[in-house]
Design a protein around this motif. Structure first.
Motif, short mmCIF file in Angstrom:
data_model
loop_
_atom_site.label_atom_id
_atom_site.label_comp_id
_atom_site.label_asym_id
_atom_site.label_seq_id
_atom_site.Cartn_x
_atom_site.Cartn_y
_atom_site.Cartn_z
N SER A 159 12.60 14.11 -34.01
CA SER A 159 12.72 14.09 -32.54
C SER A 159 11.35 13.87 -31.93
O SER A 159 10.17 14.08 -32.70
N ASN A 160 11.47 13.25 -30.69
CA ASN A 160 10.07 13.26 -30.04
C ASN A 160 10.42 13.31 -28.65
O ASN A 160 11.46 13.38 -28.06
N TYR A 161 9.16 13.66 -27.77
CA TYR A 161 9.46 14.02 -26.47
C TYR A 161 7.99 13.63 -25.98
O TYR A 161 6.84 13.40 -26.63
N LYS A 162 7.94 13.16 -24.57
CA LYS A 162 6.60 12.81 -23.80
C LYS A 162 6.10 14.40 -23.13
O LYS A 162 7.10 14.91 -22.36
N ALA A 163 4.80 14.73 -23.09
CA ALA A 163 4.57 15.88 -22.30
C ALA A 163 3.11 15.33 -21.75
O ALA A 163 2.50 14.53 -22.13
N ILE A 164 2.85 15.84 -20.47
CA ILE A 164 1.50 15.83 -19.88
C ILE A 164 0.88 17.31 -20.14
O ILE A 164 1.58 18.36 -19.71
N ALA A 165 -0.29 17.19 -20.72
CA ALA A 165 -1.15 18.36 -21.06
C ALA A 165 -2.26 18.36 -20.20
O ALA A 165 -3.02 17.33 -20.35
N THR A 166 -2.65 19.46 -19.47
CA THR A 166 -3.84 19.24 -18.64
C THR A 166 -4.69 20.56 -19.21
O THR A 166 -4.28 21.64 -19.27
N TYR A 167 -5.90 20.24 -19.81
CA TYR A 167 -6.84 21.19 -20.28
C TYR A 167 -7.88 21.50 -19.53
O TYR A 167 -8.66 20.36 -19.10
N GLU A 168 -8.28 22.81 -19.36
CA GLU A 168 -9.39 23.11 -18.69
C GLU A 168 -10.41 23.53 -19.61
O GLU A 168 -10.20 24.38 -20.33
N VAL A 169 -11.40 22.82 -19.49
CA VAL A 169 -12.61 23.34 -20.69
C VAL A 169 -13.62 23.96 -19.72
O VAL A 169 -14.31 23.47 -18.93
N VAL A 170 -14.06 24.96 -20.34
CA VAL A 170 -15.21 25.90 -19.83
C VAL A 170 -16.10 26.44 -20.90
O VAL A 170 -15.48 26.85 -21.95
#
Length: 149
Positions: A125-136
Motif C-alpha cells: 500500500s502507499n499514501y501521500k503525507a505532508i510532514a512538517t518538522y520543527e528542528v531545534v
C-alpha cells in the motif's frame, strides 16, 4: 532580519547587496543544518533502524496529527511506536517528492510505501503525507503530519 533592517537604515546600496548575500549565505548554512537531521531521520526510517531514527529526535519530542492534535510526546513513546511499526512491515519506504524550508521548519511531501503480511499474503500500500518538522538545537522537536485518506 535585523541585519537587513540596519543596512536599509544605513542606506548604502553596496552594503545592502553585501549584507543581503551574507544573510543568504547564513540562511543557506542554517538550511543545510536543518535539513541534514531530517535527511538522517528519513534514511533511518527507510532502513527501519530504530536507534538511528530515534537519535534524530529531542527527548521531549511531540508528534501531532492534523486535525486531531498531539498524538503523543517523548522519545520513549516514539521509540515504542516505531519499533512496533518497523516490526510489522515487510517493506517500508518514504520518498520526498517536495521540500520547503522556512526558518527552523522543514515541510516535506512524502510518498510512503509499506507492505504488510496478512493470512500468508503480502499486501502493498502507499499514501501521500505532508510532514512538517520543527528542528531545534539540531534535533527534531515537533512533527505535524497531514495525511490523505
Amino acid at each position: 532580519m535585523k541585519r537587513y533592517l540596519s543596512v536599509v537604515i544605513a542606506g548604502s546600496l553596496n552594503a545592502l547587496t553585501y549584507s543581503g548575500q551574507a544573510y543568504a549565505q547564513q540562511d543557506l548554512t542554517n538550511e543545510e543544518n536543518i535539513t541534514a537531521i531530517v535527511e538522517q531521520q528519513v534514511a533511518a526510517y527507510n532502513k527501519r533502524d530504530i536507534d538511528a531514527f530515534v537519535a534524530t529526535y529531542h527527548d521531549d519530542v511531540e508528534i501531532h496529527y492534523f486535525p486531531g492534535g498531539i498524538a503523543y510526546s517523548g522519545k520513549e513513546k516514539l521509540k515504542k511506536t516505531y519499533t512496533q511499526l518497523f516490526s510489522r512491515v515487510t517493506c517500508l519506504s518514504a520518498k520526498i517528492s517536495n521540500r520547503e524550508i522556512q526558518g527552523r521548519f522543514v515541510v516535506d511531501t512524502e510518498v510512503i510505501e509499506f507492505c504488510l503480511m496478512r493470512d500468508g499474503e503480502e499486501y502493498k500500500s502507499n499514501y501521500k503525507a505532508i510532514a512538517t518538522y520543527e528542528v531545534v538545537d539540531g534535533l527534531i522537536k515537533r512533527v505535524l503530519f497531514l495525511k490523505e485518506k
